[in-house]
Write a protein that holds these residues in place. Sequence first.
Motif, PDB file in Angstrom:
ATOM      1  N   PRO A 208     -21.021 -16.194 -38.090  1.00 56.15           N
ATOM      2  CA  PRO A 208     -21.235 -17.569 -38.558  1.00 56.15           C
ATOM      3  C   PRO A 208     -21.241 -18.569 -37.393  1.00 56.15           C
ATOM      4  O   PRO A 208     -22.111 -19.443 -37.341  1.00 56.15           O
ATOM      5  N   VAL A 209     -20.295 -18.418 -36.458  1.00 56.88           N
ATOM      6  CA  VAL A 209     -20.227 -19.362 -35.334  1.00 56.88           C
ATOM      7  C   VAL A 209     -21.472 -19.211 -34.452  1.00 56.88           C
ATOM      8  O   VAL A 209     -22.092 -20.199 -34.042  1.00 56.88           O
ATOM      9  N   VAL A 210     -21.839 -17.956 -34.172  1.00 56.80           N
ATOM     10  CA  VAL A 210     -22.965 -17.708 -33.269  1.00 56.80           C
ATOM     11  C   VAL A 210     -24.266 -18.238 -33.861  1.00 56.80           C
ATOM     12  O   VAL A 210     -25.062 -18.883 -33.174  1.00 56.80           O
ATOM     13  N   ILE A 211     -24.469 -18.000 -35.162  1.00 56.26           N
ATOM     14  CA  ILE A 211     -25.693 -18.490 -35.807  1.00 56.26           C
ATOM     15  C   ILE A 211     -25.772 -20.006 -35.714  1.00 56.26           C
ATOM     16  O   ILE A 211     -26.826 -20.578 -35.413  1.00 56.26           O
ATOM     17  N   CYS A 212     -24.618 -20.669 -35.917  1.00 55.80           N
ATOM     18  CA  CYS A 212     -24.614 -22.132 -35.836  1.00 55.80           C
ATOM     19  C   CYS A 212     -24.935 -22.588 -34.418  1.00 55.80           C
ATOM     20  O   CYS A 212     -25.695 -23.543 -34.226  1.00 55.80           O
ATOM     21  N   LEU A 213     -24.355 -21.911 -33.427  1.00 53.13           N
ATOM     22  CA  LEU A 213     -24.610 -22.306 -32.042  1.00 53.13           C
ATOM     23  C   LEU A 213     -26.085 -22.108 -31.682  1.00 53.13           C
ATOM     24  O   LEU A 213     -26.698 -22.959 -31.050  1.00 53.13           O
ATOM     25  N   LEU A 214     -26.646 -20.990 -32.113  1.00 55.25           N
ATOM     26  CA  LEU A 214     -28.060 -20.739 -31.825  1.00 55.25           C
ATOM     27  C   LEU A 214     -28.940 -21.773 -32.520  1.00 55.25           C
ATOM     28  O   LEU A 214     -29.948 -22.222 -31.970  1.00 55.25           O
ATOM     29  N   ASN A 215     -28.526 -22.162 -33.729  1.00 54.57           N
ATOM     30  CA  ASN A 215     -29.222 -23.209 -34.462  1.00 54.57           C
ATOM     31  C   ASN A 215     -29.217 -24.490 -33.628  1.00 54.57           C
ATOM     32  O   ASN A 215     -30.242 -25.156 -33.440  1.00 54.57           O
ATOM     33  N   SER A 216     -28.044 -24.776 -33.071  1.00 54.11           N
ATOM     34  CA  SER A 216     -27.899 -25.966 -32.251  1.00 54.11           C
ATOM     35  C   SER A 216     -28.774 -25.885 -30.991  1.00 54.11           C
ATOM     36  O   SER A 216     -29.463 -26.850 -30.638  1.00 54.11           O
ATOM     37  N   TYR A 217     -28.779 -24.729 -30.335  1.00 53.36           N
ATOM     38  CA  TYR A 217     -29.579 -24.561 -29.121  1.00 53.36           C
ATOM     39  C   TYR A 217     -31.068 -24.739 -29.424  1.00 53.36           C
ATOM     40  O   TYR A 217     -31.795 -25.360 -28.636  1.00 53.36           O
ATOM     41  N   ALA A 218     -31.513 -24.195 -30.550  1.00 51.98           N
ATOM     42  CA  ALA A 218     -32.928 -24.328 -30.919  1.00 51.98           C
ATOM     43  C   ALA A 218     -33.283 -25.801 -31.036  1.00 51.98           C
ATOM     44  O   ALA A 218     -34.345 -26.246 -30.580  1.00 51.98           O
ATOM     45  N   GLY A 219     -32.363 -26.567 -31.632  1.00 47.41           N
ATOM     46  CA  GLY A 219     -32.586 -27.998 -31.777  1.00 47.41           C
ATOM     47  C   GLY A 219     -32.610 -28.702 -30.429  1.00 47.41           C
ATOM     48  O   GLY A 219     -33.490 -29.523 -30.159  1.00 47.41           O
ATOM     49  N   LEU A 220     -31.654 -28.365 -29.565  1.00 46.61           N
ATOM     50  CA  LEU A 220     -31.598 -29.016 -28.253  1.00 46.61           C
ATOM     51  C   LEU A 220     -32.854 -28.696 -27.446  1.00 46.61           C
ATOM     52  O   LEU A 220     -33.368 -29.558 -26.724  1.00 46.61           O
ATOM     53  N   ALA A 221     -33.335 -27.461 -27.581  1.00 44.35           N
ATOM     54  CA  ALA A 221     -34.563 -27.088 -26.875  1.00 44.35           C
ATOM     55  C   ALA A 221     -35.734 -27.944 -27.360  1.00 44.35           C
ATOM     56  O   ALA A 221     -36.535 -28.436 -26.569  1.00 44.35           O
ATOM     57  N   ALA A 222     -35.812 -28.151 -28.690  1.00 46.90           N
ATOM     58  CA  ALA A 222     -36.880 -28.979 -29.246  1.00 46.90           C
ATOM     59  C   ALA A 222     -36.758 -30.411 -28.731  1.00 46.90           C
ATOM     60  O   ALA A 222     -37.752 -31.067 -28.397  1.00 46.90           O
ATOM     61  N   SER A 223     -35.503 -30.885 -28.647  1.00 43.52           N
ATOM     62  CA  SER A 223     -35.277 -32.236 -28.165  1.00 43.52           C
ATOM     63  C   SER A 223     -35.723 -32.381 -26.703  1.00 43.52           C
ATOM     64  O   SER A 223     -36.365 -33.374 -26.331  1.00 43.52           O
ATOM     65  N   ALA A 224     -35.394 -31.368 -25.894  1.00 44.55           N
ATOM     66  CA  ALA A 224     -35.811 -31.396 -24.487  1.00 44.55           C
ATOM     67  C   ALA A 224     -37.336 -31.404 -24.395  1.00 44.55           C
ATOM     68  O   ALA A 224     -37.916 -32.080 -23.537  1.00 44.55           O
ATOM     69  N   THR A 225     -38.001 -30.677 -25.315  1.00 42.47           N
ATOM     70  CA  THR A 225     -39.466 -30.705 -25.357  1.00 42.47           C
ATOM     71  C   THR A 225     -39.954 -32.136 -25.532  1.00 42.47           C
ATOM     72  O   THR A 225     -40.953 -32.546 -24.927  1.00 42.47           O
ATOM     73  N   GLY A 226     -39.225 -32.883 -26.364  1.00 40.61           N
ATOM     74  CA  GLY A 226     -39.580 -34.282 -26.587  1.00 40.61           C
ATOM     75  C   GLY A 226     -39.528 -35.091 -25.305  1.00 40.61           C
ATOM     76  O   GLY A 226     -40.397 -35.929 -25.057  1.00 40.61           O
ATOM     77  N   PHE A 227     -38.497 -34.832 -24.472  1.00 32.75           N
ATOM     78  CA  PHE A 227     -38.401 -35.534 -23.197  1.00 32.75           C
ATOM     79  C   PHE A 227     -39.565 -35.151 -22.280  1.00 32.75           C
ATOM     80  O   PHE A 227     -40.101 -35.981 -21.562  1.00 32.75           O
ATOM     81  N   VAL A 228     -39.930 -33.875 -22.308  1.00 33.16           N
ATOM     82  CA  VAL A 228     -41.010 -33.402 -21.447  1.00 33.16           C
ATOM     83  C   VAL A 228     -42.338 -34.031 -21.865  1.00 33.16           C
ATOM     84  O   VAL A 228     -43.103 -34.520 -21.041  1.00 33.16           O
ATOM     85  N   LEU A 229     -42.620 -34.026 -23.168  1.00 31.15           N
ATOM     86  CA  LEU A 229     -43.906 -34.521 -23.655  1.00 31.15           C
ATOM     87  C   LEU A 229     -43.875 -36.008 -23.958  1.00 31.15           C
ATOM     88  O   LEU A 229     -44.855 -36.571 -24.428  1.00 31.15           O
ATOM     89  N   GLU A 230     -42.714 -36.637 -23.723  1.00 32.76           N
ATOM     90  CA  GLU A 230     -42.517 -38.041 -24.063  1.00 32.76           C
ATOM     91  C   GLU A 230     -42.905 -38.300 -25.504  1.00 32.76           C
ATOM     92  O   GLU A 230     -43.735 -39.160 -25.811  1.00 32.76           O
ATOM     93  N   ASN A 231     -42.306 -37.507 -26.371  1.00 30.07           N
ATOM     94  CA  ASN A 231     -42.624 -37.616 -27.788  1.00 30.07           C
ATOM     95  C   ASN A 231     -41.323 -37.803 -28.567  1.00 30.07           C
ATOM     96  O   ASN A 231     -40.476 -36.915 -28.629  1.00 30.07           O
ATOM     97  N   ASN A 232     -41.168 -38.990 -29.183  1.00 32.19           N
ATOM     98  CA  ASN A 232     -39.894 -39.335 -29.805  1.00 32.19           C
ATOM     99  C   ASN A 232     -39.553 -38.504 -31.033  1.00 32.19           C
ATOM    100  O   ASN A 232     -38.385 -38.242 -31.295  1.00 32.19           O
ATOM    101  N   ILE A 233     -40.570 -38.098 -31.792  1.00 29.19           N
ATOM    102  CA  ILE A 233     -40.270 -37.336 -33.005  1.00 29.19           C
ATOM    103  C   ILE A 233     -39.581 -36.014 -32.652  1.00 29.19           C
ATOM    104  O   ILE A 233     -38.671 -35.561 -33.336  1.00 29.19           O
TER     105      ILE A 233
END
Lengths: 466, 114
Positions: A208-233
């Motif tokens: 349960p903890v690991v799945i949540c952490l991986l869920n979080s990492y997937a989100g952070l990766a998407a967020s970093a993509t936003g910084f790279v592409l300068e895309n707020n969504i």
Amino acid sequence: MSPQVINLFYFIAALCFILGIKGMTDPKTARLGNIIAAVGMTVAVIGTLLKKEIVGYELIAIGFLVGGVIGTLISLFIPLTRLPERIALSHAFGGLAASLVGIAEYYRHGAEMGSIKIAAIGFEVLFGSITFTGSLIAFGKLSEILPSPPITYKFQNQSNILLFVITVAIWIYLIFYPGASHIFYTMVGLAFLIGILIVLPIGGADMPVVICLLNSYAGLAASATGFVLENNILIIAGALDGGSGFILAILMSRAMNRSFANVLFGAFGAVSSESKQKQEEFYAGKVKVTTPEEVAYLLENARLVVVAPGYGLAVSQAQFVLGELAKVLKSKGVDVKFAIHPVAGRMPGHMNVLLAEAGVPYEDLLELEPSNAILPEADVAIVVGANDVVNPLAREDKSSPIAGMPILDVDRARTVVIIKRSLAPGFAGVPNPLFIKENSLMLFADAKQALQEILNNIKGVVSRLH
Amino acid sequence: MEKILPQFILQAVEQVQMGSILIGIYIFFLAAFLGYHLITRVPPLLHTPLMSLTNAISAISIVGAMTIAGMKHDTFTTILGTIAVLAASINAVGGYIITERTLRMFKGRGGGKK
């Protein structure tokens, strides 16, 4: 279409995502929330299709159709008991997508990138790649393609930490020298490797903890993509997902009274053979065994029955029989409640989904505290396929590995019936004094079979096995 | 000043002054803050659908993937972009379906589908 109009699409999509998550705060609005979030995704996709930069639609269409069909088929036909695996797999896809976008952006701009952008790309690719392979290993463990207990070897933590330090050092190096493409691809490779190595030593019940952490990492990766592409969504949606996964991970590890570090590096649940023998002595001669007939009698004459389910319920697919048993008992005037421990099962909310599937109304699914409030008044508590989450050692023995973990106080009920295949220890590898308490009765059987026989006895049907 | 500070810091300052990164950081923290307050209010009952929903939402990477796949800059990035579109679509489409399937199960005492 002009960037302003496209940004308007993204703005609407962001609102939809936030409203969608808000819907999840109440079971009555949750389905509406899901629909709103799906609308948001559709709006974002349409907005993107209008972009000037996009000159060819064939490949997008192919990728979308193939992915969409695969996604639909998996989601429509996977049995809900396999939901933890499907969630782990989807984190893998999310991580892969973010990682590939980052690699492609680096390939396009590489050397001319500013230091902040290369830092964001590095972050995106690191988190995306770790999420990808880490989630694949989690998927393998949950679907039992890989062995579920921790896989350990000498100097495991040390070598993992070393690997991680090297990777971070490379990331920092790239900020100074963005043009070093061999170094960049080495970092990607190392990140894939780290993902595999950090999940291997984590055992099934810590999932349960690991799945949540991986869920979080997937989100952070998407967020970093936003910084790279300068895309707020991307930044907003990624922050929502990253935050959500992180909060769930905190809730889960708090429910085990353990730190992230302990979950990630503790290789918890690797049982030695010596302790097994000790456990046999621990229980010797003190266990009271019961029969389905006796349990049926106890249940019929109870006013309040509290059921504490665990992962064993999912393994033996006993949720439907349990749901029917609850229904029959209720029709006889017995009140039945379900006590759900936050880490029972393999993902957050696992037991709730199983029991909802079996038709148990959600008002009867109680959280930890309300469960413990009513357990002293319960005539019978039934433990189905749970062990560590009902182990009184957590309250009593400060030296135990589960010390301080909040547990369901089933031992405070007048009678406790434990349905379990054997006296084998739970994930934590410690004996459970609950099994030898005065008011405890053990029913050694597969959960589904045992519940079916109890149900047959209550219904007055002659049991097939007698 | 140019003599004292290394090139990359100057560059970073320049980019921050350009604003887009700083705005991005603003947005990230506001969204995270809002998310924190919403998500702590989600009952444990709905933690599984919450996770599958946020997972579907993070498939927003599809936006970046589509741009790269459709830009046709060169073969390598186009292939990566197309695979990324495929991977993200699995979540974008599948995530909402599985969430709906899970939520459909949760019924109140009245037995009504809510």
